[in-house]
Write an enzyme that holds these catalytic residues in place. Structure first.
Site, short mmCIF file in Angstrom:
data_model
loop_
_atom_site.label_atom_id
_atom_site.label_comp_id
_atom_site.label_asym_id
_atom_site.label_seq_id
_atom_site.Cartn_x
_atom_site.Cartn_y
_atom_site.Cartn_z
N HIS A 1 9.18 -2.18 9.39
CA HIS A 1 7.96 -3.33 9.85
C HIS A 1 7.97 -3.81 8.37
O HIS A 1 8.23 -4.97 8.06
CB HIS A 1 6.63 -3.12 9.59
N ASP B 1 0.63 -1.61 -0.07
CA ASP B 1 -0.26 0.14 0.21
C ASP B 1 1.03 1.70 -0.57
O ASP B 1 0.32 2.72 0.18
CB ASP B 1 -0.87 -0.12 1.11
#
Length: 370
Positions: free
Chosen positions: A248, A17
């Protein structure tokens, strides 16, 4: 004398995303030898998939990688209920309100799910999937093509939390919480899944030292990442006790390529909470040997079998080394564009730098869905 042919690059499909962390992960993958990004699909997460695709195409343009197709994916989560994570740290366009040079390319005509299915059939048994956003595209692809688990070599995803607290509320991690029904579908499929949760990713961060190193590089990609990181570090400094940015998605991408090794990575049974309550999107993990028992809540988790059964996944709990230096060094090796990419006025400037710009200029700076 016999010559051993060099192995052909591993084909990889990236689903993302494209916020700041996704941009770091993409730069890492572009700089990694031995792999080939054969396609990128975008999904609704920190921004909508059209803006994510525009961000992706612009980032690829800074590295002169116009050979990689980018497809717009699903706009709405399968779950119908979405919880977003730390969007306040990423700006309105997901990349810290940094203005990238506009790519001359557009997304391909096929959707992200169609792209994934086509690539799986083009590279049967070879295609590797790295998913660093909500899992909506993967779930839709499974629905459209039941043969997909047989065709995909492995899936590595960033998501969930075992012992670590959530990052969208107390319990859940953002990628899973954005579409828990899709995540449950992905875990239920009979393909090899590796989960890189917050437990493994949260300890690895970039700070001001890393931002300066990126800003000092000659490549436009690194300078763009430095501008994004600067915005995020500023926001972290105003809302948290430290100016650090957790990597992450980049950690998951690096692990998928083999650049990082696991210290602990048991095979566990996975269950996703799909309720509308406070535990919406929480991932529960249990030892395979006692899958019917309560989810594992102590450090006594042990390794299970190979992990290709439905509802089972290899779960990376810790890494053998701190990944920060590896990520930075690899991203810095990404060669600058052979020909300078035209940079529009105020490009690579975060929002604060143009706070006094006329309203018309601000409107022009808004990302335009492609």
């Amino acid at each position: 004398m016999t010559h051993t042919a060099a192995p052909h690059p591993r084909p990889i499909y990236l689903d993302c995303d494209t916020g700041i962390d996704d941009a770091m992960a993409l730069a890492f993958l572009l700089a990694t030898p031995g792999i080939r990004l054969v396609g990128i699909g975008t999904v609704s997460g920190c921004v909508n998939p059209a803006v994510a695709a525009a961000n992706t195409l612009s980032l690829l343009a800074t590295a002169r990688r116009d050979d990689i197709p980018v497809a717009v994916g699903v706009w709405e989560p399968v779950s119908g209920i979405s919880r977003r994570g730390t969007a306040h740290l990423r700006g309105r366009n997901g990349i810290g309100d940094v203005l990238l040079p506009r790519s001359r390319r557009h997304p391909v005509d096929e959707s992200a799910t169609e792209l994934l299915i086509r690539l799986a059939h083009e590279y049967p048994g070879e295609l590797e999937v790295i998913a660093i956003g909500p899992l909506t595209n993967l779930a839709e692809a499974l629905c459209l093509d039941p043969e997909l688990p047989r065709l995909v070599r492995r899936v590595t995803l960033m998501g969930g939390a075992v012992f670590a607290p959530g990052n969208v509320g107390k319990f859940a991690e953002g990628n899973i919480a954005a579409d828990p029904t899709a995540a449950a579908d992905v875990f239920a499929a009979s393909w090899p899944v590796t989960v890189v949760p917050l437990d493994a990713t949260a300890p690895h961060t970039f700070d001001e030292t890393h931002r300066r190193a990126l800003a000092s590089a000659s490549g436009l990609t690194q300078q763009a990442l430095a501008a994004m990181l600067g915005t995020c570090l500023t926001q972290c400094g105003t809302q948290f006790s430290t100016r650090r940015f957790a990597l992450h998605n980049s950690i998951a991408a690096a692990f998928a390529t083999g650049a990082l090794e696991a210290e602990r990575a048991p095979t566990l049974r996975v269950r996703v909470d799909m309720s509308a309550g406070p535990r919406h999107g929480q991932t529960h993990f249990a030892k395979v040997e006692a899958a019917a028992a309560e989810p594992a809540t102590t450090g006594a988790v042990t390794a299970g079998p190979a992990g290709q059964n439905p509802h089972e996944a290899r779960v990376v709990l810790s890494l053998r080394r701190n990944a920060t230096s590896l990520l930075l060094e690899r991203i810095l090796t990404l060669a600058p564009a052979a020909t300078p990419v035209p940079v529009p006025a105020r490009a690579l400037a975060p929002a604060g730098a143009r706070a006094l710009a006329p309203a018309r200029a601000r409107r022009q700076a808004e990302p335009v869905p492609v």
